[in-house]
Design an enzyme around this catalytic site. Structure first.
Site, mmCIF file in Angstrom:
data_model
loop_
_atom_site.group_PDB
_atom_site.id
_atom_site.type_symbol
_atom_site.label_atom_id
_atom_site.label_comp_id
_atom_site.label_asym_id
_atom_site.label_seq_id
_atom_site.Cartn_x
_atom_site.Cartn_y
_atom_site.Cartn_z
ATOM 1 C CB THR A 43 -0.906 0.040 1.247
ATOM 2 O OG1 THR A 43 -0.100 -0.003 2.435
ATOM 3 C CG2 THR A 43 -1.908 -1.086 1.254
ATOM 4 C CG ASN A 77 1.462 4.068 3.865
ATOM 5 O OD1 ASN A 77 1.464 3.054 3.170
ATOM 6 N ND2 ASN A 77 1.143 4.056 5.142
ATOM 7 C CD GLU A 98 -1.624 1.750 5.288
ATOM 8 O OE1 GLU A 98 -1.215 0.804 4.583
ATOM 9 O OE2 GLU A 98 -1.507 1.809 6.517
HETATM 10 P P1 ADP Z 1 5.073 0.938 3.557
HETATM 11 O O1 ADP Z 1 4.675 0.493 4.919
HETATM 12 O O2 ADP Z 1 6.365 1.700 3.526
HETATM 13 O O3 ADP Z 1 3.942 1.668 2.882
HETATM 14 P P2 ADP Z 1 4.355 -1.379 1.981
HETATM 15 O O4 ADP Z 1 4.746 -2.766 2.342
HETATM 16 O O5 ADP Z 1 2.927 -0.986 2.213
HETATM 17 O O6 ADP Z 1 5.357 -0.396 2.718
HETATM 18 O O7 ADP Z 1 4.752 -1.187 0.454
HETATM 19 C C1 ADP Z 1 4.402 0.026 -0.169
HETATM 20 C C2 ADP Z 1 5.310 0.411 -1.314
HETATM 21 O O8 ADP Z 1 5.356 -0.622 -2.295
HETATM 22 C C3 ADP Z 1 4.785 1.624 -2.028
HETATM 23 O O9 ADP Z 1 5.233 2.827 -1.426
HETATM 24 C C4 ADP Z 1 5.318 1.451 -3.436
HETATM 25 O O10 ADP Z 1 6.603 2.045 -3.549
HETATM 26 C C5 ADP Z 1 5.433 -0.059 -3.581
HETATM 27 N N1 ADP Z 1 4.363 -0.710 -4.381
HETATM 28 C C6 ADP Z 1 4.597 -1.702 -5.272
HETATM 29 N N2 ADP Z 1 3.471 -2.129 -5.836
HETATM 30 C C7 ADP Z 1 2.463 -1.411 -5.296
HETATM 31 C C8 ADP Z 1 1.030 -1.407 -5.483
HETATM 32 N N3 ADP Z 1 0.426 -2.227 -6.347
HETATM 33 N N4 ADP Z 1 0.304 -0.529 -4.756
HETATM 34 C C9 ADP Z 1 0.903 0.303 -3.887
HETATM 35 N N5 ADP Z 1 2.243 0.355 -3.663
HETATM 36 C C10 ADP Z 1 3.027 -0.498 -4.354
HETATM 37 MG MG MG Z 2 1.933 0.882 3.000
#
Ligand code: ADP
Ligand code: MG
Length: 184
Positions: free
Chosen positions: A26, A28, A98
């Protein structure tokens, strides 16, 4: 709330749980923009996002404007499902926005019969880029869950509701004409 509602911001680090715990990335964005929408309740929503292209360095040495307030017609517009709130399962104390970005709606759903447990859509990381979001509809409130499996199962439902909603005629224009990345 009167849709569409526009939120935007740079993609920031979240709690690092989306991908790691749930297998659902997601993106953010800062919750600051929510102050402009005091009536927007916590919950799960669907909409479209405009993602700035991955930054290329051009011949004159300037980037393409990633991270600035400007976006351009080369943004990629994709369907999205998002939560606004405290993620009751994780009992967050601060509100977060998110956004799970989905594959183009015009593609057949990967949730088709062939795959009983489809994986969630994953793009190359785009931390730091500017994300423009147009919220188009409300799905339901944020629920708490007895297990992570139950949470994941409902996120699959959220994605399917978002996907089918965005296929409705009134929404198609948001995915084709670029109304999300530029104010028109
Ligand atoms: P965080 O807690 O830092 O948000 P996440 O595990 O939620 O980490 O991963 C989010 C990151 O993954 C996003 O910021 C983006 O760079 C990447 N990402 C890759 N594919 C997607 C997707 N389909 N939707 C949203 N973010 C994605
Ligand atoms: Mg996230």
């Amino acid at each position: 709330a009167p849709f569409p509602i526009r939120l935007s911001g740079p993609v920031i680090k979240g709690f690092g749980r989306g991908s790691k715990d749930l297998g659902i990335p997601t993106a953010n964005i800062p919750a600051d923009d929510l102050d402009n929408h005091p009536d927007l309740k916590t919950g799960v929503y669907y909409g479209v996002v405009a993602l700035a292209p991955i930054q290329h360095t051009t011949e004159n040495g300037h980037g393409n404007g990633n991270g600035s307030a400007e976006t351009n017609s080369r943004d990629t517009i994709l369907p999205a499902v998002l939560s606004i709130g405290y993620n009751p399962f994780y009992k967050n104390t601060v509100r977060s926005v998110e956004i799970h970005v989905m594959p183009p709606t015009t593609q057949p759903s990967p949730t088709a019969a062939s795959q009983s447990q489809p994986t969630f859509h994953r793009l190359p990381d785009f931390y730091g880029t500017k994300l423009n979001l147009l919220i188009l509809g409300y799905i339901w409130p944020e629920f708490d869950y007895v297990s992570m499996e139950a949470l994941i199962e409902d996120i699959r439902v959220d994605c399917e509701v978002a996907r089918l909603s965005l296929l409705r005629e009134g929404y198609l224009r948001y995915l084709v004409d670029d109304g999300v990345s530029s104010e028109k």
